[in-house]
Design an enzyme around this catalytic site. Structure first.
Site, PDB file in Angstrom:
ATOM      1  N   LYS A 144       9.728  25.410   4.195  1.00  0.00           N
ATOM      2  CA  LYS A 144      10.101  26.548   5.044  1.00  0.00           C
ATOM      3  C   LYS A 144       8.948  27.542   5.227  1.00  0.00           C
ATOM      4  CE  LYS A 144      14.264  25.091   5.800  1.00  0.00           C
ATOM      5  NZ  LYS A 144      14.015  23.640   5.659  1.00  0.00           N
TER       6      LYS A 144
HETATM    7  C1  LIG Z   1      19.051  24.063   9.217  1.00  0.00           C
HETATM    8  C2  LIG Z   1      19.043  23.900   7.723  1.00  0.00           C
HETATM    9  N1  LIG Z   1      20.094  24.335   7.026  1.00  0.00           N
HETATM   10  C3  LIG Z   1      20.136  24.225   5.680  1.00  0.00           C
HETATM   11  C4  LIG Z   1      19.099  23.655   4.983  1.00  0.00           C
HETATM   12  C5  LIG Z   1      19.217  23.507   3.496  1.00  0.00           C
HETATM   13  O1  LIG Z   1      18.296  24.307   2.830  1.00  0.00           O
HETATM   14  P1  LIG Z   1      18.043  24.131   1.255  1.00  0.00           P
HETATM   15  O2  LIG Z   1      17.126  22.955   1.094  1.00  0.00           O
HETATM   16  O3  LIG Z   1      17.388  25.412   0.849  1.00  0.00           O
HETATM   17  O4  LIG Z   1      19.338  23.923   0.622  1.00  0.00           O
HETATM   18  C6  LIG Z   1      17.975  23.206   5.655  1.00  0.00           C
HETATM   19  C7  LIG Z   1      16.860  22.610   4.902  1.00  0.00           C
HETATM   20  O5  LIG Z   1      16.023  21.917   5.381  1.00  0.00           O
HETATM   21  C8  LIG Z   1      17.945  23.312   7.069  1.00  0.00           C
HETATM   22  O6  LIG Z   1      16.903  22.850   7.774  1.00  0.00           O
END
Ligand SMILES: Cc1ncc(COP(=O)(O)O)c(C=O)c1O
Length: 348
Positions: A144
């Site tokens: 990210k």
């Molecule tokens: C649109 C979206 N939502 C949720 C997530 C989940 O994030 P995390 O890996 O911090 O749980 C991601 C991760 O790539 C994502 O791209």
């Protein structure tokens, strides 16, 4: 710091977007028998959290130009069982949240949650994530724009939800370790709602402030790179997600879309040229779990499905040099475009 950045009433760090969202759904008491509306084009986590708490993910297709869920589509999926809508700011471009709030105003019990995993530094019509919803949830995962390896945050202006959100990320306990032993004595805790383990360790949290302080300074570099790609690809037989003039996008990812019949060959051509690419994303209802569980036909959610079958994300990061970006553009022009053109010339 997060409260200040977003001008929000409350902010809670979590150990991922996913665990933060599970904690939020638990805090809201969402579970079996409840429905949550989710766009079909997103990362699987946006829908999986709904299933993890035993509720049902109800998919809607996205707008063919922006690939975002529209207020009309979200409102059209509401049933008496709907408890929440998860609006995903795909690739960094924010959904029309003001419109979404208005469209949902006829359904006062329905909670609007922003999946702002891609949109930390985004805005739309001048407003930021968290301003026009019940809460915005962020990701600080390794890929990210702001990262601490694994992490996330929930930002909300809903004072009535704040203490439940806070305790839902710590098993549902009303007191964390420091509060239990403050004042030189042991303080009892209670568990008003079921929670999960979603608190962010301090060691990881320490990596965030310096990045949050500088993220807005780094945004123009990403936007300039993304706009250079847009210019270079205009007029070529490649589709791009449309960015609306009212949106300032975090440009988290830069996907191009080619004819699905040549997508995998195009990936091989890019890899063969030394360009590392990825796919963001397959349509979530097209994955085996959702297809089988909800008996979804391959024809459902055609916009999301077609985008997912032709998407290829190109390299985009603030330190991508002009020379390297020119090289990526050259490989797209010389290796990908001929594949698309030869496919178009072939009878279907
Ligand atoms: C649109 C979206 N939502 C949720 C997530 C989940 O994030 P995390 O890996 O911090 O749980 C991601 C991760 O790539 C994502 O791209």
């Amino acid at each position: 710091m997060l409260r200040e950045f977003f001008g929000a009433g409350h902010a809670f760090l979590t150990n991922s977007w996913t665990n933060g969202a599970v904690a939020a759904l638990l805090a809201l008491g969402i579970g079996p028998g409840d429905e949550v509306v989710v766009p079909a084009m997103t990362f699987i986590a946006s829908a999986n959290v709904v299933e993890l708490v035993g509720a049902t993910a109800v998919f809607v297709d996205v707008d063919p130009q922006t690939l975002l869920m529209t207020p009309e589509a979200a409102a059209g999926a509401i049933t008496p069982r709907t408890r929440a809508v998860i609006a995903v700011h795909l690739y960094g471009q924010m959904c029309d949240l003001a419109g979404m709030q208005q469209a949902l105003s006829a359904h006062p019990g329905v909670i609007l949650i922003e999946d702002a995993a891609h949109a930390f530094e985004s805005s739309r019509d001048g407003y930021l994530p968290g301003a026009h919803s019940d809460m915005a949830i962020f990701s600080f995962y390794a890929t990210k724009n702001i990262t601490c390896g694994e992490g996330g945050a929930i930002v909300t202006n809903r004072s009535d939800l704040a203490s439940r959100l806070d305790s839902a990320r710590l098993h549902g306990m009303t007191k964390g370790a420091a509060d239990r032993f403050s004042g030189g004595r042991y303080n009892h805790w209670d568990m008003p709602c079921l929670g999960t383990k979603a608190n962010l360790p301090d060691l990881l949290a320490a990596l965030l402030p310096a990045q949050i302080e500088t993220i807005r300074q780094r945004l123009p570099a990403r936007q300039a790179l993304a706009n250079r790609y847009r210019e270079a690809f205009s007029g070529l037989p490649i589709r791009l997600a449309k960015v609306l003039p009212q949106c300032s996008t975090a440009e988290h990812l830069f996907p191009i879309h080619v004819d699905p019949a040549v997508r995998d060959e195009a990936i091989m051509a890019l890899n063969g040229g030394g360009v590392s690419v990825t796919v963001n994303y397959r349509a979530v209802p097209a994955t085996t779990y959702y297809r089988e569980k909800y008996r979804l036909s391959p024809e459902s959610f055609p916009v999301s499905r077609e985008w997912g079958e032709g998407a290829i994300s190109l390299p985009l990061y603030p330190r991508l040099s002009r020379e390297d970006q020119d090289y990526v553009i050259q490989v797209v022009r010389e290796a990908v475009v001929p594949l698309v053109e030869s496919r178009a010339a072939r009878p279907a």
